[in-house]
Motif scaffolding. Sequence first.
Motif, PDB file in Angstrom:
ATOM      1  N   GLY A 386       0.792  -1.227   0.000  1.00  0.00           N
ATOM      2  CA  GLY A 386       0.000   0.000   0.000  1.00  0.00           C
ATOM      3  C   GLY A 386       0.820   1.270   0.000  1.00  0.00           C
ATOM      4  N   ARG A 387       2.071   1.215  -0.471  1.00  0.00           N
ATOM      5  CA  ARG A 387       2.931   2.399  -0.517  1.00  0.00           C
ATOM      6  C   ARG A 387       2.833   3.022  -1.911  1.00  0.00           C
ATOM      7  NH1 ARG A 387       8.130   0.986   3.354  1.00  0.00           N
ATOM      8  NH2 ARG A 387       7.001  -0.348   4.807  1.00  0.00           N
ATOM      9  N   TRP A 388       1.680   3.654  -2.173  1.00  0.00           N
ATOM     10  CA  TRP A 388       1.382   4.167  -3.507  1.00  0.00           C
ATOM     11  C   TRP A 388       2.348   5.278  -3.920  1.00  0.00           C
ATOM     12  CZ3 TRP A 388      -2.158   0.920  -5.316  1.00  0.00           C
ATOM     13  CH2 TRP A 388      -3.033   0.312  -4.417  1.00  0.00           C
ATOM     14  N   GLY A 389       2.584   6.224  -3.020  1.00  0.00           N
ATOM     15  CA  GLY A 389       3.457   7.342  -3.355  1.00  0.00           C
ATOM     16  C   GLY A 389       4.890   6.908  -3.612  1.00  0.00           C
ATOM     17  N   LYS A 390       5.407   6.013  -2.791  1.00  0.00           N
ATOM     18  CA  LYS A 390       6.777   5.529  -2.967  1.00  0.00           C
ATOM     19  C   LYS A 390       6.923   4.789  -4.297  1.00  0.00           C
ATOM     20  CE  LYS A 390      10.336   2.850  -0.520  1.00  0.00           C
ATOM     21  NZ  LYS A 390      10.499   1.726  -1.450  1.00  0.00           N
ATOM     22  N   ALA A 391       5.891   4.013  -4.654  1.00  0.00           N
ATOM     23  CA  ALA A 391       5.942   3.296  -5.929  1.00  0.00           C
ATOM     24  C   ALA A 391       5.945   4.279  -7.103  1.00  0.00           C
ATOM     25  CB  ALA A 391       4.754   2.345  -6.030  1.00  0.00           C
ATOM     26  N   LEU A 392       5.223   5.397  -6.988  1.00  0.00           N
ATOM     27  CA  LEU A 392       5.242   6.408  -8.057  1.00  0.00           C
ATOM     28  C   LEU A 392       6.618   7.036  -8.214  1.00  0.00           C
ATOM     29  CD1 LEU A 392       1.845   8.338  -7.745  1.00  0.00           C
ATOM     30  CD2 LEU A 392       2.587   6.820  -9.584  1.00  0.00           C
ATOM     31  N   GLN A 393       7.329   7.204  -7.114  1.00  0.00           N
ATOM     32  CA  GLN A 393       8.691   7.753  -7.199  1.00  0.00           C
ATOM     33  C   GLN A 393       9.585   6.855  -8.035  1.00  0.00           C
ATOM     34  OE1 GLN A 393      10.332   8.736  -3.309  1.00  0.00           O
ATOM     35  NE2 GLN A 393       8.316   9.335  -2.559  1.00  0.00           N
ATOM     36  N   VAL A 394       9.456   5.540  -7.845  1.00  0.00           N
ATOM     37  CA  VAL A 394      10.260   4.603  -8.642  1.00  0.00           C
ATOM     38  C   VAL A 394       9.850   4.678 -10.105  1.00  0.00           C
ATOM     39  CG1 VAL A 394      10.925   2.184  -8.916  1.00  0.00           C
ATOM     40  CG2 VAL A 394      10.495   3.106  -6.629  1.00  0.00           C
ATOM     41  N   PHE A 395       8.536   4.773 -10.356  1.00  0.00           N
ATOM     42  CA  PHE A 395       8.036   4.856 -11.735  1.00  0.00           C
ATOM     43  C   PHE A 395       8.571   6.103 -12.440  1.00  0.00           C
ATOM     44  CE2 PHE A 395       4.889   6.283 -14.844  1.00  0.00           C
ATOM     45  CZ  PHE A 395       4.697   5.130 -15.605  1.00  0.00           C
ATOM     46  N   GLU A 396       8.624   7.229 -11.734  1.00  0.00           N
ATOM     47  CA  GLU A 396       9.041   8.496 -12.329  1.00  0.00           C
ATOM     48  C   GLU A 396      10.547   8.671 -12.388  1.00  0.00           C
ATOM     49  OE1 GLU A 396       6.241  12.017 -11.343  1.00  0.00           O
ATOM     50  OE2 GLU A 396       6.185  10.755  -9.558  1.00  0.00           O
TER      51      GLU A 396
END
Length: 785
Positions: A386-396
Amino acid sequence: MANRSRKLRPKASKRNQPHAGVMKRLAKKPQKKLKRGSWLSSMLAIAILFTSASLIMAFAWISVLFIFNPDQVSWLNKILPAWAQIPLGHERPQTLKEIQLDLSKKNQIFGETLPLYQNAENSFLLPVFQQRANCQSNCEELVELRVYQRSEELEFKSKSENYYYLATQLPVIAAEESFLISPLLDGTSEPQDINIPLPLTEVQRFEGGTPSPGVWFNLRGQRQQGTGVFAYGYVVYYNPERTNLLQMLSWTSPNGELPKWQQVTGDGTKELVVDQTIGLEPHLQVYQVKPLKLFLKPIQLEAITLNSPALKDSAYQNALSVARSGLWTPAFEWLKFIKKQHKGVLPEAAQAQMDLIRLHSQLTKTQAQKTWASPSQEVLADLIDGRWGKALQVFEASPHNAQEIATLLKADEKRLWNRTVAALRVNPNRLDVQAWFALILAVQQGEEHANSWLKLQPKITKDNLAYIQGLLARLNGDGTKSQISSTHPSQIVGTVQPITQVTNTEWLQPNSPADLKLTDNQVWYQVEVSAFNDGKSWLNSPFENFNIPKTDAAKFFWKTLGITSDPEIQIVVWSPNGEQQITIAAIKAVQLRGKVLRLLAAGPKIPENLNNVLQPKPLALTNAALEWVQPSPITLQEVYQQNPQGVKVILSSLWQSLQQSGEVPSGAIPSFEQMQEKLGDWPVQVIDLTNNAQPEIILTISAAEIASLNQSTPAIPGENTEQRHERTIILSDSNKVIYTDFRGNYLQKLSAIAKLSGVQSLALLVENAHNYSLRRWSEKNQRFE
């Protein structure tokens, strides 16, 4: 005739009476023979009498043994003909060699014996195997379990070899392949009609803290599946009270892990845990030992499930729904908050469900905290936790990451999709979850579907729409970034109050001032920020030295506060009975005046405080701000056994503080024994607050408990002790008072202990006269600041 008769009687008398001398001679000789014969006859009669009595008693005793324990008279079978043999409760005892010989005659194999108790010579479990036909390797298949007990009969007990009789036995039937592959099937897959038998090849005894009485065994086999090994088997229980073997459970583990007994629910009895985790997807089956009203089966293994909520509470039911989707950590955090609302006590079944979720959360947290070589694996671990924001950092982070993660999303079989759906159901306006939903939709159904869905979202802003569309562009290799880019989730703590008037020009917002409007059933809230994390460290009020740009000041605060990735904030209020109620509001604008930072939020109306001074002030915090910490309480008496000097100091300091406040009479402090007698059963918490690996002692005392120490009227005229907050005193491991609520006119109160993101030591959430503050231990100054 009468005269004749009289003459005849005397004659007859004389004829029948011999001479006296003759009589003496005649009497002497026969008298000796009569005396010797009489003695022999008497002795013979006595012997016959005793023999008969002994035989009767012996037969009676044998009859009793025959009725109640026929094994004790088995020796009679040696002298009785076949038609008169005594039927016994079991077969004739055998030696181990005889048992092995009998099995060999049946083409069966004598397995390694497993002791039931410490003395293996008295009783043991014998696995019986059989050779499988057309088999090349690992060909011995378990077909039966037997329990043997040593014979206590005198006939066999006195012999040099031990003799055993068969106490009970259990046939073992091979598992089926359809049972093996069932954990691989998701809810949409159809089970296959496969009934290939899978042999069981090993028997192990569970050791270390298994539920008693009785002995637990694990029957297992394994099968190669691709590059991994599947394990499967049965759990068998030996019941010594009924002398029987019971198959309690069938289990399978796709990762090859064996079942184990471990403490899960904390009720004193260990639970059986079966690990069915596949890859990064955790799946643990936890079984509790429950009583059963059956004579031959007094217990059963009952699974803890999340299908039926154990608590009739809408928030609790929603948390379980989130857990069933696979978002274990968010669900567990939600349940911790709910448990606090119920004053730290949940029904037994609800606590068991919470512990099951906690067990899964521990796995997903551990995975998310690992360092992964692959960006797709890192994102998968983050999303599962459930670490949505952290996963977006990796994506970006790079175009390469975006392409690799797109491949991951395309191959997803609804496990990530189900999580995003569940998260949106709880909070449909959360930006980072919307972003992942759109990314999955774009990869699997096309970008047009994702854009159509985004435009249908009623509360999405232009900036948020542009941000997510920028993420979608990355899927096609376009490096365009959104206008607002946040690198961390919002972590904000503050005090909140409703307001009625809002002047647009007084607030900074990334959109036009016309956007500051309320929808139906919404009100405005003003949040005075006490502390926040800027992505690098925590900053506390008062706020100064902000390097605010001359242009786009609103975007600066949006990025600094992390509002872009998480614009929602929770408003927590307390009802008169002490329960917490949570309202979700959306952050609309920000304001900095002097050194005071405020947020403007819109949300549903919260219950009124009722002007009760005992109720905490409304608290505002974002979802990622902190994690509540609740150490398990123990009594002062228990702490005294470990740290007697510390307990003496804390009781003395507490009594002095109570005297200074006038709540107990002034004068000499009672002896330690007197204070211990009154306070020994009071609960305290023991936890490391100063990050030195040594625990501190936390004692919280309520007004009612203070009143119980002094039954007289309050020492301060006109003051009602029942209208006071509970107060806390904290003692360090060096027996010094490092925190107390008894100073400063009692205008502060320790509300909670929390773990802040990125901070090693714990923090105190303290309610002050007008707001909240976060205090952390200063190693330099040796105090909470």
